[in-house]
Write a protein that holds these residues in place. Structure first.
Motif, PDB file in Angstrom:
ATOM      1  N   GLU A   1      50.033  45.660  43.349  1.00 16.75           N
ATOM      2  CA  GLU A   1      49.275  44.404  43.412  1.00 16.75           C
ATOM      3  C   GLU A   1      48.903  43.937  42.010  1.00 16.75           C
ATOM      4  OE1 GLU A   1      47.638  40.969  44.097  1.00 16.75           O
ATOM      5  OE2 GLU A   1      48.848  42.053  45.553  1.00 16.75           O
ATOM      6  N   THR A   2      48.538  44.863  41.139  1.00 21.54           N
ATOM      7  CA  THR A   2      48.232  44.496  39.752  1.00 21.54           C
ATOM      8  C   THR A   2      49.467  43.915  39.075  1.00 21.54           C
ATOM      9  OG1 THR A   2      46.501  46.178  39.590  1.00 21.54           O
ATOM     10  CG2 THR A   2      47.443  45.385  37.513  1.00 21.54           C
ATOM     11  N   LEU A   3      50.616  44.541  39.270  1.00 23.96           N
ATOM     12  CA  LEU A   3      51.862  44.022  38.698  1.00 23.96           C
ATOM     13  C   LEU A   3      52.125  42.612  39.210  1.00 23.96           C
ATOM     14  CD1 LEU A   3      54.486  44.379  37.063  1.00 23.96           C
ATOM     15  CD2 LEU A   3      55.501  45.373  39.134  1.00 23.96           C
ATOM     16  N   ASN A   4      52.016  42.407  40.514  1.00 24.80           N
ATOM     17  CA  ASN A   4      52.241  41.076  41.093  1.00 24.80           C
ATOM     18  C   ASN A   4      51.274  40.051  40.498  1.00 24.80           C
ATOM     19  OD1 ASN A   4      54.341  41.901  42.700  1.00 24.80           O
ATOM     20  ND2 ASN A   4      53.083  42.202  44.506  1.00 24.80           N
ATOM     21  N   ARG A   5      50.010  40.434  40.393  1.00 25.53           N
ATOM     22  CA  ARG A   5      48.995  39.525  39.860  1.00 25.53           C
ATOM     23  C   ARG A   5      49.312  39.158  38.411  1.00 25.53           C
ATOM     24  NH1 ARG A   5      44.965  40.895  37.063  1.00 25.53           N
ATOM     25  NH2 ARG A   5      44.834  43.035  37.800  1.00 25.53           N
ATOM     26  N   LEU A   6      49.687  40.143  37.612  1.00 26.26           N
ATOM     27  CA  LEU A   6      50.005  39.885  36.210  1.00 26.26           C
ATOM     28  C   LEU A   6      51.255  39.023  36.065  1.00 26.26           C
ATOM     29  CD1 LEU A   6      49.206  43.390  34.682  1.00 26.26           C
ATOM     30  CD2 LEU A   6      47.898  41.263  34.364  1.00 26.26           C
ATOM     31  N   LEU A   7      52.261  39.282  36.886  1.00 24.63           N
ATOM     32  CA  LEU A   7      53.471  38.466  36.823  1.00 24.63           C
ATOM     33  C   LEU A   7      53.207  37.027  37.271  1.00 24.63           C
ATOM     34  CD1 LEU A   7      56.115  41.050  38.073  1.00 24.63           C
ATOM     35  CD2 LEU A   7      55.829  40.161  35.734  1.00 24.63           C
ATOM     36  N   ARG A   8      52.381  36.854  38.309  1.00 23.13           N
ATOM     37  CA  ARG A   8      52.002  35.491  38.727  1.00 23.13           C
ATOM     38  C   ARG A   8      51.249  34.792  37.602  1.00 23.13           C
ATOM     39  NH1 ARG A   8      50.765  38.083  43.654  1.00 23.13           N
ATOM     40  NH2 ARG A   8      48.570  38.148  43.074  1.00 23.13           N
ATOM     41  N   LYS A   9      50.354  35.512  36.953  1.00 23.90           N
ATOM     42  CA  LYS A   9      49.582  34.942  35.844  1.00 23.90           C
ATOM     43  C   LYS A   9      50.528  34.502  34.726  1.00 23.90           C
ATOM     44  CE  LYS A   9      45.801  36.021  32.658  1.00 23.90           C
ATOM     45  NZ  LYS A   9      44.780  37.017  32.281  1.00 23.90           N
ATOM     46  N   LEU A  10      51.482  35.345  34.384  1.00 25.91           N
ATOM     47  CA  LEU A  10      52.444  35.011  33.344  1.00 25.91           C
ATOM     48  C   LEU A  10      53.289  33.816  33.766  1.00 25.91           C
ATOM     49  CD1 LEU A  10      53.798  35.627  30.627  1.00 25.91           C
ATOM     50  CD2 LEU A  10      55.259  37.282  31.845  1.00 25.91           C
ATOM     51  N   GLY A  11      53.754  33.833  34.998  1.00 27.27           N
ATOM     52  CA  GLY A  11      54.563  32.722  35.504  1.00 27.27           C
ATOM     53  C   GLY A  11      53.799  31.408  35.508  1.00 27.27           C
ATOM     54  N   ASN A  12      52.559  31.436  35.955  1.00 27.81           N
ATOM     55  CA  ASN A  12      51.739  30.222  35.960  1.00 27.81           C
ATOM     56  C   ASN A  12      51.462  29.729  34.547  1.00 27.81           C
ATOM     57  OD1 ASN A  12      51.595  30.090  38.760  1.00 27.81           O
ATOM     58  ND2 ASN A  12      49.741  31.338  38.841  1.00 27.81           N
ATOM     59  N   HIS A  13      51.237  30.657  33.639  1.00 28.13           N
ATOM     60  CA  HIS A  13      50.992  30.299  32.239  1.00 28.13           C
ATOM     61  C   HIS A  13      52.222  29.612  31.651  1.00 28.13           C
ATOM     62  CE1 HIS A  13      49.795  30.520  28.066  1.00 28.13           C
ATOM     63  NE2 HIS A  13      50.878  31.231  27.795  1.00 28.13           N
TER      64      HIS A  13
ATOM     65  N   SER B   1      58.742  51.768  44.206  1.00 27.87           N
ATOM     66  CA  SER B   1      58.153  52.983  44.786  1.00 27.87           C
ATOM     67  C   SER B   1      57.396  53.834  43.765  1.00 27.87           C
ATOM     68  CB  SER B   1      59.229  53.829  45.471  1.00 27.87           C
ATOM     69  OG  SER B   1      60.183  54.272  44.517  1.00 27.87           O
ATOM     70  N   CYS B   2      57.612  53.599  42.495  1.00 27.97           N
ATOM     71  CA  CYS B   2      56.882  54.356  41.473  1.00 27.97           C
ATOM     72  C   CYS B   2      55.428  53.900  41.357  1.00 27.97           C
ATOM     73  CB  CYS B   2      57.581  54.254  40.120  1.00 27.97           C
ATOM     74  SG  CYS B   2      57.639  52.589  39.442  1.00 27.97           S
ATOM     75  N   PHE B   3      55.082  52.792  42.006  1.00 29.34           N
ATOM     76  CA  PHE B   3      53.712  52.270  41.964  1.00 29.34           C
ATOM     77  C   PHE B   3      52.970  52.593  43.248  1.00 29.34           C
ATOM     78  CE2 PHE B   3      55.982  48.914  39.418  1.00 29.34           C
ATOM     79  CZ  PHE B   3      55.456  49.263  38.187  1.00 29.34           C
ATOM     80  N   ASN B   4      51.685  52.883  43.119  1.00 27.81           N
ATOM     81  CA  ASN B   4      50.863  52.952  44.323  1.00 27.81           C
ATOM     82  C   ASN B   4      50.505  51.506  44.695  1.00 27.81           C
ATOM     83  OD1 ASN B   4      48.371  52.086  43.048  1.00 27.81           O
ATOM     84  ND2 ASN B   4      48.114  54.171  42.253  1.00 27.81           N
ATOM     85  N   PRO B   5      49.942  51.268  45.877  1.00 29.53           N
ATOM     86  CA  PRO B   5      49.674  49.883  46.297  1.00 29.53           C
ATOM     87  C   PRO B   5      48.812  49.082  45.312  1.00 29.53           C
ATOM     88  CG  PRO B   5      49.471  51.356  48.169  1.00 29.53           C
ATOM     89  CD  PRO B   5      49.649  52.223  46.959  1.00 29.53           C
ATOM     90  N   GLU B   6      47.819  49.709  44.718  1.00 30.03           N
ATOM     91  CA  GLU B   6      46.964  48.991  43.768  1.00 30.03           C
ATOM     92  C   GLU B   6      47.744  48.589  42.512  1.00 30.03           C
ATOM     93  OE1 GLU B   6      46.059  52.120  45.008  1.00 30.03           O
ATOM     94  OE2 GLU B   6      44.832  51.271  46.612  1.00 30.03           O
TER      95      GLU B   6
END
Length: 163
Positions: free
Chosen positions: A145-157, A137-142
C-alpha cells in the motif's frame, strides 16, 4: 485460442540481473527496470486469453465507462489514436469488443464489450491480480500500500507538471 498477429509488447530492454551499483541507487533506472519486468509478467499472465496488457486496459475502460469512443480511450490511456484503432480492431476480430454507432453523434462509434469479452475480462482480472500478487510478493500488505501510495503521488506530481 487462436494465435493472431498480436501487436508486439514494448521491448524489454533489461535482462534479469542483480541490481547492484551503480543501478541500486539510480531511482529512474530502478523504476524502469521493475516496471518493465512487471509488465512482462502481467502480459504473460494474459497471453492464454489472447490479449495483452494494453488490450486489458482498453477492455477495462470499456467495461467501466459509459459507452466510450476510441478517442476517449486514447486520451484516458495516453495512447496514440491510431494505436487504439489497431488494439480495438484486434479485439473486435476475436469478438471481445464491438463498435456501435453513437446515437447522439453518428460520426462516432462507442465501444461495447461482447458477452465473450465480458467473460474474458473477468478471467483476465483474476489472472492480473494473481500476477501482481506474485510480482509484489516480497512486500507485506502495508508495504505494498505504501508503494502504491508513493507511485500515485509521483504520478500525480508528474501529471500536474505537464498541465
Amino acid at each position: 485460442m487462436s494465435k493472431r498477429n498480436r501487436i508486439p509488447a514494448p521491448p524489454i530492454y533489461f535482462n534479469h540481473h542483480d541490481l547492484t551499483e551503480p543501478f541500486a541507487s539510480d531511482t529512474g533506472y530502478l523504476l524502469t527496470y521493475v516496471s518493465q519486468m512487471a509488465y512482462l509478467e502481467f502480459d504473460q499472465a494474459l497471453e492464454p486469453l489472447d490479449i495483452d496488457a494494453r488490450q486489458y486496459g482498453v477492455m477495462t475502460l470499456i467495461d467501466n465507462g459509459t459507452h466510450l469512443s476510441q478517442i476517449a480511450i486514447s486520451e484516458k490511456l495516453g495512447f496514440d489514436r491510431t494505436h487504439v484503432v489497431r488494439l480495438v480492431d484486434d479485439l473486435e476480430e476475436i469478438e471481445y469488443v464491438r463498435r456501435e454507432k453513437d446515437p447522439n453523434d453518428r460520426r462516432y462509434y462507442r465501444l461495447v464489450l461482447t458477452g465473450k469479452g465480458k467473460a474474458v475480462l473477468e478471467e483476465a482480472k483474476i489472472r492480473a491480480a494473481a500476477a501482481q500478487d506474485e510480482t509484489y510478493s516480497c512486500f507485506n500488505p502495508e508495504e505494498r500500500e505504501t508503494l502504491n501510495r508513493l507511485l500515485r503521488k509521483l504520478g500525480n506530481h508528474r501529471q500536474s507538471m505537464v498541465k
